[in-house]
Design a protein around this motif. Structure first.
Motif, short mmCIF file in Angstrom:
data_model
loop_
_atom_site.label_atom_id
_atom_site.label_comp_id
_atom_site.label_asym_id
_atom_site.label_seq_id
_atom_site.Cartn_x
_atom_site.Cartn_y
_atom_site.Cartn_z
N SER A 178 0.83 -1.21 0.00
CA SER A 178 0.00 0.00 0.00
C SER A 178 0.86 1.26 0.00
N TYR A 179 1.94 1.23 0.74
CA TYR A 179 2.83 2.39 0.79
C TYR A 179 3.57 2.57 -0.53
N LEU A 180 3.95 1.47 -1.16
CA LEU A 180 4.59 1.54 -2.47
C LEU A 180 3.61 2.05 -3.53
N LYS A 181 2.36 1.60 -3.45
CA LYS A 181 1.33 2.07 -4.37
C LYS A 181 1.06 3.56 -4.17
N ALA A 182 1.11 4.02 -2.94
CA ALA A 182 0.92 5.45 -2.65
C ALA A 182 2.03 6.27 -3.31
N ILE A 183 3.25 5.77 -3.24
CA ILE A 183 4.37 6.47 -3.89
C ILE A 183 4.16 6.50 -5.40
N VAL A 184 3.67 5.41 -5.97
CA VAL A 184 3.39 5.37 -7.41
C VAL A 184 2.31 6.40 -7.75
N CYS A 185 1.25 6.47 -6.95
CA CYS A 185 0.17 7.44 -7.18
C CYS A 185 0.72 8.87 -7.15
N ALA A 186 1.55 9.16 -6.15
CA ALA A 186 2.15 10.49 -6.04
C ALA A 186 3.07 10.78 -7.22
N LEU A 187 3.81 9.78 -7.63
CA LEU A 187 4.72 9.93 -8.76
C LEU A 187 3.95 10.20 -10.05
N LEU A 188 2.83 9.51 -10.24
CA LEU A 188 2.02 9.74 -11.44
C LEU A 188 1.54 11.19 -11.51
N LYS A 189 1.12 11.73 -10.36
CA LYS A 189 0.69 13.14 -10.34
C LYS A 189 1.87 14.04 -10.66
N GLY A 190 3.01 13.83 -10.01
CA GLY A 190 4.18 14.66 -10.24
C GLY A 190 4.66 14.61 -11.68
N VAL A 191 4.69 13.43 -12.26
CA VAL A 191 5.13 13.28 -13.66
C VAL A 191 4.14 13.95 -14.61
N PHE A 192 2.85 13.72 -14.38
CA PHE A 192 1.85 14.35 -15.25
C PHE A 192 1.99 15.87 -15.22
N MET A 193 2.06 16.44 -14.03
CA MET A 193 2.15 17.90 -13.92
C MET A 193 3.50 18.40 -14.41
N GLY A 194 4.55 17.62 -14.20
CA GLY A 194 5.86 18.01 -14.70
C GLY A 194 5.88 18.09 -16.21
#
Length: 191
Positions: free
Chosen positions: A114-130
Motif C-alpha cells: 500500500s505504501y509503495l502504491k501510494a508512492i506510485v500514485c504520487a509519482l504519477l501526479k508529479g510526472v503528469f504535472m511536470g
C-alpha cells in the motif's frame, strides 16, 4: 440499489472542500502547508465518498485557490488551472484504481504494498504535472520578455518535484486519518 452519490457523499465532500479552502488561505506561506492538505483531502474523498467526490474536489480546489490566493504564474498563464485539475484527477484516479480496495478492506495500512502504491500514485501526479505544466505549458506561454522568466526554474520545480513531494506528504496525512476514520465508518455502518 445503492445511490452513487447520496447524502453521505455530499456531506463528506463538502467537509473536505471546507478543509481545502481553509488551507488555501495559507498558500502564500508555503506550498508545503496547502499542498499536502489538499492531496490528503483528495485521497480521503476517494476512500470515504468515492471517485466522484475526489473528481469534484479535483476540479473545485484549483478554482478556489485562484480566487483565494492566485499566484503570479496562475494569473499570467490561466491555462494552468485545467492542468492542475487534471493533475489532481490523476492522483484521484490512481488512488481509486491502485489503492482504494486495499485500504477499504482494512488490511491495507498493514501492507507495505500500500505504501509503495501510494508512492506510485504520487509519482504519477508529479510526472503528469511536470510534463504538462513544467515542461510544456510554462515554457510555451511565458515569453522571454516576461518578468516571470527569471522564476521559471522555481515554477518548474513547483509543478513537478514539489507536486510529488506534497502528494507523498498528503498520503502520510491521509493514512493517519484513514486509520481512525475507517474504524469510525465501520462502527457507524456508514461505509
Amino acid at each position: 440499489m445503492k445511490k452513487v452519490f447520496g447524502t453521505k457523499e455530499i456531506v463528506i465532500t463538502a467537509a473536505l472542500l471546507a478543509i481545502c479552502i481553509i488551507s488555501q488561505f495559507f498558500k502564500n506561506l508555503s506550498v508545503f502547508i496547502t499542498g499536502p492538505v489538499i492531496n490528503a483531502c483528495l485521497i480521503i474523498a476517494v476512500l470515504s465518498a468515492g471517485l466522484a467526490s475526489g473528481i469534484i474536489l479535483s476540479i473545485i480546489t484549483p478554482v478556489t485557490a485562484y480566487i483565494i490566493a492566485a499566484s503570479p504564474v496562475m494569473m499570467a498563464v490561466p491555462g494552468i488551472i485545467p492542468l492542475i485539475m487534471a493533475g489532481n484527477a490523476v492522483l484521484v484516479l490512481a488512488t481509486h484504481f491502485l489503492l482504494k480496495k486495499d485500504l477499504t478492506d482494512g488490511k491495507g495500512l498493514r501492507d507495505i504494498k500500500s505504501y509503495l502504491k501510494a508512492i506510485v500514485c504520487a509519482l504519477l501526479k508529479g510526472v503528469f504535472m511536470g510534463l504538462t505544466i513544467a515542461l510544456w505549458l510554462l515554457p510555451t506561454f511565458i515569453s522571454e520578455e516576461s518578468p516571470l522568466i527569471k522564476k521559471m526554474p522555481v515554477f518548474q520545480t513547483t509543478f513537478s518535484t514539489t507536486q510529488f513531494i506534497t502528494a507523498c506528504i498528503g498520503f502520510v496525512y491521509a493514512f493517519i486519518i484513514w486509520a481512525a476514520l475507517s474504524r469510525f465508518l465501520r462502527k457507524s455502518d456508514l461505509k
